[in-house]
Write an enzyme that holds these catalytic residues in place. Sequence first.
Site, PDB file in Angstrom:
ATOM      1  N   ASP A   7       0.963  -1.339   0.065  1.00 12.10           N
ATOM      2  CA  ASP A   7       0.055   0.141  -0.023  1.00 12.10           C
ATOM      3  C   ASP A   7       0.777   1.205  -0.006  1.00 12.10           C
ATOM      4  O   ASP A   7       2.041   1.437   0.390  1.00 12.10           O
ATOM      5  CB  ASP A   7      -1.009   0.009   1.239  1.00 12.10           C
ATOM      6  N   GLU A   9       0.747   5.727   0.446  1.00 10.24           N
ATOM      7  CA  GLU A   9       0.206   7.172   0.762  1.00 10.24           C
ATOM      8  C   GLU A   9       0.784   8.075  -0.261  1.00 10.24           C
ATOM      9  O   GLU A   9       2.203   7.779  -0.487  1.00 10.24           O
ATOM     10  CB  GLU A   9       0.208   7.516   2.165  1.00 10.24           C
ATOM     11  N   GLU A  52      -6.032  18.775   2.632  1.00 11.18           N
ATOM     12  CA  GLU A  52      -6.906  17.648   2.403  1.00 11.18           C
ATOM     13  C   GLU A  52      -6.266  16.313   2.272  1.00 11.18           C
ATOM     14  O   GLU A  52      -6.872  15.342   2.665  1.00 11.18           O
ATOM     15  CB  GLU A  52      -7.779  17.962   1.049  1.00 11.18           C
ATOM     16  N   HIS A  57      -4.255  10.907   5.690  1.00 14.48           N
ATOM     17  CA  HIS A  57      -3.100   9.978   6.386  1.00 14.48           C
ATOM     18  C   HIS A  57      -2.584  10.564   7.324  1.00 14.48           C
ATOM     19  O   HIS A  57      -1.722   9.796   7.942  1.00 14.48           O
ATOM     20  CB  HIS A  57      -2.205   9.709   5.167  1.00 14.48           C
ATOM     21  N   HIS A 151      -5.415   6.511   7.313  1.00 13.99           N
ATOM     22  CA  HIS A 151      -4.873   5.727   6.329  1.00 13.99           C
ATOM     23  C   HIS A 151      -3.411   5.612   6.618  1.00 13.99           C
ATOM     24  O   HIS A 151      -2.784   6.660   6.999  1.00 13.99           O
ATOM     25  CB  HIS A 151      -5.029   6.031   4.932  1.00 13.99           C
ATOM     26  N   ASP A 156      -2.637  -0.610   6.833  1.00 14.00           N
ATOM     27  CA  ASP A 156      -3.400  -1.087   5.707  1.00 14.00           C
ATOM     28  C   ASP A 156      -3.075  -2.479   4.972  1.00 14.00           C
ATOM     29  O   ASP A 156      -4.046  -3.135   4.575  1.00 14.00           O
ATOM     30  CB  ASP A 156      -3.507  -0.046   4.551  1.00 14.00           C
TER      31      ASP A 156
END
Length: 238
Positions: A7, A9, A52, A57, A151, A156
């Site tokens: 995963d 970010e 945003e 995260h 997140h 994750d």
Amino acid sequence: MREIVLDTETTGLDPRKGDRLIEIGCIELVNRIPTGQEFHRYINPQRTVPAEAEAVHGLSTQFLLDKPLFAEVAEEFLDFIAGDTLVIHNAVFDVGFLNAELERLGQGPPISMSRVVDTLQLARRKHPAGPNSLDALCKRYGIDNSKRVKHGALMDSVLLADVYVELLGERQASLGLGSERAGAGRGRTIAAAAVRGPRPAPLPVRLTEELIAAHRAFVETLGPKALWKRYFAPEDPA
């Protein structure tokens, strides 16, 4: 069979518009079982993180300033994933960002979608009515995601590994190890179904000091960030 659950970010949604990678999290599966080997790095994106994105995260521009550049971790990352299958939720997004970073370095070839299992596509085929977000799938399969406040690439990946096994219909029997993950949402496991009642007398302890020492020595060989090390008691020097 080795697979890597992965995963990422990012600073935003589109690497073609200047968005960058800021976190990579991977865990290794062998025969669909986590081995404790993982790869986790925060990355300095060399740009600001929009508010945003930070709200999703929790990774701020200030936090990432002293983190390595992607160029400094790329070789280690590629060595970790090697040529094995990648298991990713909404894979087009993550692979797109990874390939954009590799292209900036002139380091190829790009990661091919032919080596990727997209769990979002698996979920959509299995549950066409949805929803099929990671949180929704955790809820569907009774996987404890209560610590997922925001997140995070590594957390994750850990959750996705459990979801992946459920999507394939290969749920593992609980081993009753008493870890946070071992019992979470596993009331339906084979091991639980086999319990008939308490033993009239406890089994004698079979572990010797030599076996315990050998186990600790083995865990030490797994590297400083191995998941198994989290299960030692805090006062344990291992």
